[in-house]
Scaffold this motif. Structure first.
Motif, PDB file in Angstrom:
ATOM      1  N   PRO A  57      11.788   7.443 -28.419  1.00 50.91           N
ATOM      2  CA  PRO A  57      11.994   8.418 -30.190  1.00 50.91           C
ATOM      3  C   PRO A  57      10.580   7.524 -30.997  1.00 50.91           C
ATOM      4  O   PRO A  57      10.801   7.713 -32.300  1.00 50.91           O
ATOM      5  CB  PRO A  57      13.397   8.156 -30.429  1.00 50.91           C
ATOM      6  N   ASP A  58       9.833   6.858 -30.917  1.00 50.59           N
ATOM      7  CA  ASP A  58       9.227   5.721 -31.269  1.00 50.59           C
ATOM      8  C   ASP A  58       8.334   6.466 -32.251  1.00 50.59           C
ATOM      9  O   ASP A  58       8.615   6.199 -33.851  1.00 50.59           O
ATOM     10  CB  ASP A  58       8.004   5.090 -30.793  1.00 50.59           C
ATOM     11  N   LEU A  65      11.108   8.213 -40.906  1.00 46.55           N
ATOM     12  CA  LEU A  65      11.307   6.935 -41.700  1.00 46.55           C
ATOM     13  C   LEU A  65      10.036   7.065 -43.407  1.00 46.55           C
ATOM     14  O   LEU A  65      10.302   6.547 -43.825  1.00 46.55           O
ATOM     15  CB  LEU A  65      11.424   5.719 -40.814  1.00 46.55           C
ATOM     16  N   GLY A  66       8.830   6.907 -42.278  1.00 43.27           N
ATOM     17  CA  GLY A  66       7.696   6.639 -43.511  1.00 43.27           C
ATOM     18  C   GLY A  66       7.892   7.530 -44.257  1.00 43.27           C
ATOM     19  O   GLY A  66       8.118   7.629 -45.608  1.00 43.27           O
ATOM     20  N   VAL A 107       4.651  -0.260 -33.991  1.00 42.28           N
ATOM     21  CA  VAL A 107       4.740  -1.023 -33.156  1.00 42.28           C
ATOM     22  C   VAL A 107       5.459  -1.396 -31.664  1.00 42.28           C
ATOM     23  O   VAL A 107       4.204  -1.731 -30.457  1.00 42.28           O
ATOM     24  CB  VAL A 107       4.712  -2.860 -34.032  1.00 42.28           C
ATOM     25  N   HIS A 108       5.936  -0.995 -31.774  1.00 40.05           N
ATOM     26  CA  HIS A 108       6.258  -1.060 -30.254  1.00 40.05           C
ATOM     27  C   HIS A 108       5.774   0.394 -29.712  1.00 40.05           C
ATOM     28  O   HIS A 108       5.661  -0.287 -28.229  1.00 40.05           O
ATOM     29  CB  HIS A 108       8.425  -0.151 -30.766  1.00 40.05           C
ATOM     30  N   ASP A 109       5.211   1.873 -29.857  1.00 38.42           N
ATOM     31  CA  ASP A 109       4.650   2.387 -29.369  1.00 38.42           C
ATOM     32  C   ASP A 109       3.623   1.705 -29.554  1.00 38.42           C
ATOM     33  O   ASP A 109       2.751   2.633 -28.244  1.00 38.42           O
ATOM     34  CB  ASP A 109       4.376   3.751 -30.514  1.00 38.42           C
ATOM     35  N   LEU A 110       2.537   0.912 -30.045  1.00 37.43           N
ATOM     36  CA  LEU A 110       1.483   0.388 -29.515  1.00 37.43           C
ATOM     37  C   LEU A 110       1.591  -0.383 -28.634  1.00 37.43           C
ATOM     38  O   LEU A 110       0.567  -0.846 -27.705  1.00 37.43           O
ATOM     39  CB  LEU A 110       0.945   0.057 -30.757  1.00 37.43           C
TER      40      LEU A 110
END
Length: 345
Positions: A57-58, A65-66, A107-110
């Motif tokens: 869901p990243d 959220l943005g 960041v988690h997706d990256l």
């Protein structure tokens, strides 16, 4: 009667775009077409373009959220200027929370935090990703500082300045992710480049206004923003699906279609509840506001996920890439023939 084709199919080339089985049809009065109806096939059934490697869901959470954070920051800045302390507090805290989790999801997706820092080394105006990084990082900084001041009471004067800065950056937070998606080669996103920013802006207004409904007696501006955002999102989605042709099928079918239909239902119900909550006093009005806030934010999150899933589905199916290209090529050839005075079929 036509004879069946005897050409042997090559391995892997019998995969049709979309996975639909071949169909037989009747022609004329009872005449049966014995050859299978022509359908689109790609070489060995492989995608024409490489689907994005973004994860669920990243990325959907980052998109939702943005946008919510951007609208709540703008609402908080306006509430601060007009003397609505409850709406200001709710907006500041929601903006900081949304921005923080949004950055965390990105960041988690990256995969590694330093990759996000590498994007901050330069600013490239022609790159939506670079510009978006330079919108998200300052926004998260000033929104977080404003929320800390709101919670602790430290430096309220500086909070006025940082809150106003977050409010100025807020509108860009609602739409830059749409530009980021539309700038890719993914058919369902690229074909919708004109309407997608309006869809995302309306969705963000609905979710941010929904959060503002939690501010009690100060919620009137948020209520108007939520209803206007829901109307904008639904109208822009309808225009988009009428204009983009074949790519609209990605938004109407499969998992994306089911999610987007649920999102529209939640958005309509939430907007109706938000409009009615201003006329109902007491506990019933508060409960209706909370329910409307939940529906509007669920609808906004589902919209972002549905758009994400539609794009991924269109990237996997070669038909969405090749058929529009052939149509554009045929149209250019027709226009060239007309300019040269040649007859066109």
């Amino acid at each position: 009667m036509t004879r069946p084709s005897t050409r042997e199919q090559q391995p892997g080339r019998d995969l049709q775009a979309g996975g639909a089985p071949p169909r037989r049809r009747r022609r004329g009065r009872g005449e049966r077409l014995m050859v299978e109806e022509a359908t689109f096939r790609s070489y060995y059934g492989r995608p024409i373009i490489k689907p994005p490697v973004w994860k669920v869901p990243d990325v959907p959470a980052y998109l939702y959220l943005g946008g919510m954070a951007g609208v709540t920051a703008a609402l908080a800045a306006l509430a601060d200027a007009t003397g609505r302390p409850q709406l200001r507090r709710v907006g500041r805290l929601a903006a900081a929370t949304g921005a923080t989790i949004s950055v965390g999801a990105l960041v988690h997706d990256l995969g590694r935090p330093e990759r996000f820092l590498h994007m901050m080394r330069v600013i490239k105006p022609t790159s939506p990703l670079s510009v978006g990084s330079w919108i998200l990082a300052p926004f998260g900084t000033v929104a977080g500082a404003t929320a800390v001041s709101e919670l602790t009471g430290i430096a309220p004067g500086l909070a006025h300045v940082s809150g106003a800065a977050a409010g100025v950056l807020g509108p860009a937070m609602t739409t830059y992710t749409a530009v980021l998606l539309a700038d890719t080669a993914v058919p369902a996103w690229h074909e919708a480049h004109k309407e997608l920013p309006f869809v995302f802006a309306g969705s963000a207004m609905a979710s941010g206004g929904g959060v503002g409904l939690l501010s009690g007696r100060d919620a009137a501006p948020a209520r108007r923003v939520a209803v206007a955002g829901a109307a904008l999102e639904l109208a822009a989605t309808a225009v988009m699906e009428r204009r983009i042709g074949l790519a609209a099928r990605a938004y109407r079918t499969g998992r994306a279609g089911a999610v987007l239909r649920a999102a529209q239902a939640a958005t309509v119900a939430g907007a109706a509840g938000a409009a009615l909550s201003g006329r109902i006093r007491g506990r019933r009005g508060r409960l209706l506001s909370w329910a409307s806030a939940a529906l509007l934010n669920a609808g906004a999150a589902a919209t972002r996920y549905g758009v994400f899933e539609a794009g991924m589905a269109s990237a996997r199916d070669p038909e969405y890439t090749v058929v529009p290209q052939r149509r554009r090529l045929a149209e250019r050839e027709r226009q060239a023939a007309q300019r040269n005075g040649h007859p066109t079929p």
